[in-house]
Every structure is written in C-alpha cells, then in structure tokens.
Enzyme design. Structure first.
Site, PDB file in Angstrom:
ATOM      1  N   GLU A 209      43.798  36.489  42.809  1.00 15.21           N
ATOM      2  CA  GLU A 209      43.435  37.675  42.016  1.00 15.21           C
ATOM      3  C   GLU A 209      44.495  37.802  40.931  1.00 15.21           C
ATOM      4  O   GLU A 209      45.595  38.293  41.184  1.00 15.21           O
ATOM      5  CB  GLU A 209      43.409  38.924  42.909  1.00 15.21           C
ATOM      6  N   CYS A 243      45.789  45.850  36.374  1.00 19.72           N
ATOM      7  CA  CYS A 243      45.292  44.504  36.032  1.00 19.72           C
ATOM      8  C   CYS A 243      43.998  44.555  35.231  1.00 19.72           C
ATOM      9  O   CYS A 243      43.746  43.688  34.409  1.00 19.72           O
ATOM     10  CB  CYS A 243      45.101  43.677  37.294  1.00 19.72           C
TER      11      CYS A 243
HETATM   12  P1  NAD Z   1      53.923  38.311  40.183  1.00 20.81           P
HETATM   13  O1  NAD Z   1      53.062  37.105  40.058  1.00 20.81           O
HETATM   14  O2  NAD Z   1      55.238  38.299  39.526  1.00 20.81           O
HETATM   15  O3  NAD Z   1      54.217  38.611  41.734  1.00 20.81           O
HETATM   16  C1  NAD Z   1      53.214  38.645  42.731  1.00 20.81           C
HETATM   17  C2  NAD Z   1      53.776  38.215  44.057  1.00 20.81           C
HETATM   18  O4  NAD Z   1      54.270  36.877  43.978  1.00 20.81           O
HETATM   19  C3  NAD Z   1      54.931  39.062  44.570  1.00 20.81           C
HETATM   20  O5  NAD Z   1      54.713  39.345  45.938  1.00 20.81           O
HETATM   21  C4  NAD Z   1      56.151  38.198  44.361  1.00 20.81           C
HETATM   22  O6  NAD Z   1      57.125  38.376  45.348  1.00 20.81           O
HETATM   23  C5  NAD Z   1      55.601  36.795  44.439  1.00 20.81           C
HETATM   24  N1  NAD Z   1      56.322  35.855  43.558  1.00 20.81           N
HETATM   25  C6  NAD Z   1      56.847  36.123  42.338  1.00 20.81           C
HETATM   26  N2  NAD Z   1      57.381  34.997  41.801  1.00 20.81           N
HETATM   27  C7  NAD Z   1      57.204  34.017  42.712  1.00 20.81           C
HETATM   28  C8  NAD Z   1      57.552  32.626  42.749  1.00 20.81           C
HETATM   29  N3  NAD Z   1      58.205  32.042  41.750  1.00 20.81           N
HETATM   30  N4  NAD Z   1      57.214  31.925  43.846  1.00 20.81           N
HETATM   31  C9  NAD Z   1      56.564  32.497  44.879  1.00 20.81           C
HETATM   32  N5  NAD Z   1      56.219  33.816  44.894  1.00 20.81           N
HETATM   33  C10 NAD Z   1      56.530  34.573  43.831  1.00 20.81           C
HETATM   34  O7  NAD Z   1      53.013  39.529  39.710  1.00 20.81           O
HETATM   35  P2  NAD Z   1      53.368  41.073  39.607  1.00 20.81           P
HETATM   36  O8  NAD Z   1      54.392  41.274  38.553  1.00 20.81           O
HETATM   37  O9  NAD Z   1      53.621  41.653  40.954  1.00 20.81           O
HETATM   38  O10 NAD Z   1      51.971  41.659  39.097  1.00 20.81           O
HETATM   39  C11 NAD Z   1      51.584  41.625  37.765  1.00 20.81           C
HETATM   40  C12 NAD Z   1      50.507  40.601  37.518  1.00 20.81           C
HETATM   41  O11 NAD Z   1      49.540  40.632  38.526  1.00 20.81           O
HETATM   42  C13 NAD Z   1      49.744  40.852  36.226  1.00 20.81           C
HETATM   43  O12 NAD Z   1      49.460  39.632  35.616  1.00 20.81           O
HETATM   44  C14 NAD Z   1      48.466  41.515  36.702  1.00 20.81           C
HETATM   45  O13 NAD Z   1      47.383  41.409  35.826  1.00 20.81           O
HETATM   46  C15 NAD Z   1      48.237  40.799  37.975  1.00 20.81           C
HETATM   47  N6  NAD Z   1      47.437  41.611  38.872  1.00 20.81           N
HETATM   48  C16 NAD Z   1      46.186  41.202  39.207  1.00 20.81           C
HETATM   49  C17 NAD Z   1      45.414  41.999  40.028  1.00 20.81           C
HETATM   50  C18 NAD Z   1      44.017  41.612  40.449  1.00 20.81           C
HETATM   51  O14 NAD Z   1      43.485  42.253  41.320  1.00 20.81           O
HETATM   52  N7  NAD Z   1      43.410  40.596  39.859  1.00 20.81           N
HETATM   53  C19 NAD Z   1      45.921  43.193  40.502  1.00 20.81           C
HETATM   54  C20 NAD Z   1      47.204  43.567  40.131  1.00 20.81           C
HETATM   55  C21 NAD Z   1      47.961  42.765  39.333  1.00 20.81           C
END
Ligand code: NAD
Length: 453
Positions: A209, A243
C-alpha cells in the site's frame, strides 16, 4: 524475547489449527474491540503527543475505521469463510467443486506513521479474521502510538498469536530476513521496493500500500462551492499527511480565479490557525524542513506561514505552478496545494497519464462525458467523482494502489481475501467415469476427447 523465537512460537501455534476456528477468531476480535474502547483516551493522548492530532480526527479517521472493521468481520465471518461452491465442467462430472478460504499462516504487517492506528490495525484485523497469526511492526516515527499499540496488544494477547514488534529500520530489516507467509506493507514506494525484494527471497506474497501524486481535477462544469469545500477538507485533513490526499489541483483556466477564492474562503472558515487544537502538526523536523523547502515564495497564492518550534505549516495554495517545478516532482505529503490551470480537459488527462499511476484521483464535474473519460482513461488505485478521500470509507470498495502506488488491496471482504489462500478442491465420485482419458490412446478416443473438451 527474540523476534525469531516469537515467529517460531507463532509457527508452532498456527500448526495447532486453533486459529482455524471461527469462534477463536471472533473471541479475539471482540477482545481487541473491547480493549480499544476501554483504552480510547490513552490512544488519543498518544497520537496527540506524536503530532497533535485531535480527538475528533482520531475517532473519525482511525478508531471508527478499526471498530467498523471488527464489527464487519464478526458479523460476516461465517459468510466469508464458507466454502464457495462453483460449477463443475463436463469432464469432471460427476463431481463438486469448491473454493476454500484458507488462512495463510504467520503474517507480517508493517505500518506507516500518518494514520498509525488505522494503517497498522486494519490489516491486522483482516489477518485475524482470515485465521492467521500476526506480527505487527508499526512505524517508529509515531513513537507514542507505536508504544500504545505495543502495550495494548502485548499485555493482552498471547505472543504466539499476535505480537507487536517495536522498532525502526534496523529491526524491520532484520524482520524482513525471516520467512513469513505474507507481508502487508504500508509506506513509501521507495521502501516498498526494499520489502518486495526481501519477500522475493522467500517467495512470500506481498500487498504493498504505497503513495504517489494524486490529482484533483476541477472543470467549469463542477459545482464549485462543493468542490472547494471537499478539496480543502481532503487536502488539509491530517495537515495533508494523507496517502490519498489530493496532491495537486488541475483547474480549468476560465474558473481558476473564482475557484481559488473559494478555496481561500474555506481554509479560513475551517480555522486551521497556529493555535488550533483541531489542526494536525507536521510529524517531525525532517518533514517540516522538506516541506518548507518546497514553498516557492513567488508562487504563494494564500498561506505560506510556518513555525518550526510548533511544527506548524499553514494550509498553503501555490498558483502559476509548472509541471517542472520541484513541488511537482515528488509526493508532497503536507499542507501545500499546487495549482496548475488547463484549457483543454483531455490534454489535462493526458498530462496525468504521463506520470506514474497515482493511489487516488478526483474529478469535480457534473458533465457525464467528462466523468466517463476520467474513469475510462486514467489508471489510479481508487478515487471519487465530486469528492475527495471518502471512497476509502466504503468497505464495499477495495482499497489499494496500482503500479507505483501499490499492489493488492484490502477493506471488507477484500481484506479477508488478501490474507487468505483460495484453495480449489474438486471432489469426484468414484463411479460413472468413461475410459477415454486413460491409455492406451486411439484415434477414436481422440475424436471423442475433441468433442468433449
Ligand atoms: P516509510 O516507507 O518511510 O515507512 C513505512 C515503514 O517502513 C515504517 O514502519 C518504517 O519503519 C519502515 N521502513 C522505513 N525505512 C525502511 C528501510 N530502509 N528498510 C526497512 N523498513 C523501513 O513511509 P512513511 O513515512 O511511514 O509513510 C509515508 C508514505 O507512505 C507516503 O508515501 C504515503 O503516501 C504512503 N502511505 C500509503 C498509504 C496507503 O494506504 N497506500 C497509507 C499511508 C501512507
């Protein structure tokens, strides 16, 4: 306890098949519901500490979703898990064919910080309903909500069934080395790729997602008052950290001036002031600075104020924006709304088509041809005509992205299916079968087979 041990315990527990029982699933769904209700205030406090999210927004955009999901699954569990009888083709007569919704096993849910309760617990609830054991890794960026979920679950659920693992990149990287039966990830496209690669090592199925730049298009045939009100609400809800928020606006040139004025009016009316308890803050310094860097002073139409100490950024509209501007190169994920005007509706759709497929798209018009070409021509995860964001509140609709904005979906029955394997079983009688499929073959058998198949 080491996370490997917890996963091993979950594997052993899953083998006992206790999670296959509908009574077991319902009992724990009820338990989670009661815990959320009795800890409501703690959950509000934690999210308020993380980024100043109000009680009202937390209930309407997080807790109500979670409670609805639980109620939906409790009510529909029997129907969802009942083997579905399908027709049986001629060569398999006399037999019956059924599809069984099998749990997948031990699943991993990785959450994002922006709707920390909803985006972590909704998939967990779907996984529980479908009969899986689950490890949840919420986002460490919303540290207080992560702790709140960890104490709510780890103090009340057996870890061999459901466990919250707290941690950031290092812990998630370690988790991704382990073998799960499904990974459900919510977050950025960049990290989605890391998750997908790690999952491929074990051939683990994934639901991703992700995000993207979701357009809102407003034509001269729209009800402009309604469009302005709904765009302002959907964009500045959660301070734009949604998002499916409209990322940018495409507005028909002839109505642009009038429409921007209406946007300004609603921003004022909704009262997103610096000291408002109802307007969410930016999650952290890093995101605050990233957003402020995107603020091109020359292009501010309204807003533009910010306060780093309070992590406040005023709802801001930018006009005379160009597709090449920095703000149009990445998902904004904050309260800045760039506006690009268009003269030709189809050229505007083509401009959207040239970009990555967004998670959401919105069209404001009352013209049926414009609606039809928007729906048919553009590819996007989901969206609305004459509204923003609200499509995801209808759990009869699947919620998920396409292309760079994600793969797979959930909500309602789609969530149940996401965490189930569709096991196909043909049950044949042991009598009444003609001999023609068995060797030795002959021309005569082949001609009968040709007729039958
Ligand atoms: P992110 O990708 O930075 O983090 C998401 C998760 O991944 C966290 O739990 C984090 O600990 C983990 N993570 C971060 N970097 C990592 C790495 N290098 N290796 C492994 N795990 C890692 O995203 P965010 O900042 O929490 O959220 C923002 C993004 O998420 C935006 O792009 C937004 O559009 C998207 N989003 C999508 C939805 C949806 O339902 N489609 C909902 C909310 C947010």
């Amino acid at each position: 306890m080491e996370i490997e041990n917890i996963l091993q315990k979950q594997r052993d527990f899953y083998q006992t098949q206790q999670t296959h029982s509908l009574a077991f699933r319902k009992m724990y769904l009820e338990k989670l519901k009661n815990l959320i209700i009795s800890n409501e205030n703690k959950l509000y406090e934690a999210i308020h500490k993380d980024f100043g999210k109000s009680k009202f927004d937390t209930f309407t955009t997080e807790l109500s979703f979670i409670l609805n999901d639980i109620n939906y699954y409790i009510k529909n569990l029997k129907k969802l898990s009942k083997p579905k009888k399908v027709s049986t083709n001629l060569v398999n007569q006399l037999g019956t064919s059924k599809i069984y919704a099998d749990p997948l096993g031990c699943v991993l849910v990785i959450g994002a910080w922006n709707y920390p309760y909803q985006l972590s617990l909704s998939p967990v609830i779907a996984a529980m309903a479908a009969g899986n054991c689950c490890i949840l890794k919420p986002s460490e960026i919303a540290a207080n909500t992560m702790k709140a979920m960890a104490s709510l679950i780890n103090e009340n659920f057996p870890p061999e069934y459901l466990y919250v693992y707290e941690g950031g990149i290092e812990e998630t990287t370690a988790l991704l080395q382990l073998r799960f039966d499904k990974i459900f990830f919510t977050g950025s496209t960049k990290v989605g790729k890391i998750v997908y690669k790690a999952a491929a090592e074990h051939l683990t199925p994934v639901t991703l997602e992700l995000g993207g730049k979701s357009p809102a298009i407003v034509t001269k045939n729209a009800n402009l008052e309604v469009a302005a009100k709904r765009i302002v609400w959907g964009k500045f809800l959660n301070a734009g950290q949604t998002c499916v928020a409209p990322d940018y606006l495409l507005v028909e040139e002839t109505i642009q001036e009038q429409f921007l004025e209406m946007l300004r009016k609603y921003i004022k009316e909704f009262g997103y002031e610096k000291d408002s308890e109802q307007y969410t803050r930016i999650i952290n310094q890093r995101n605050f600075q990233r957003l402020v860097r995107l603020l091109d002073q020359e292009k501010i139409y309204s807003g533009g104020q910010s306060d780093e100490a309070k992590l406040y950024i005023e709802p801001t509209i930018l006009h005379h924006v160009d597709w090449n501007d920095e703000i149009m190169q990445e998902e904004i994920f904050g309260p800045l709304l760039p506006v690009i005007s268009f003269q030709n509706y189809h050229a505007a759709l083509n401009a959207v088509l040239a970009l990555e497929k967004p998670l959401a798209a919105y069209l404001f018009t009352n013209n049926s041809e414009e609606k039809e070409s928007f729906t048919r021509k553009l590819s996007f995860g989901g969206g609305c005509i004459n509204d923003t964001v609200m499509h995801l509140s209808n759990d009869h609709l699947p919620f998920g992205g396409v292309g760079n904005s994600g793969t797979g979906n959930y909500h309602g029955k789609y969530g149940f299916e996401t965490f189930s394997h569709q096991k196909a079983v043909l049950d044949k009688t042991t009598w009444g079968e003609p001999n023609i499929k068995y060797p030795p073959y002959s021309e005569k058998k082949l001609s009968w087979i040709k007729k039958l198949l």
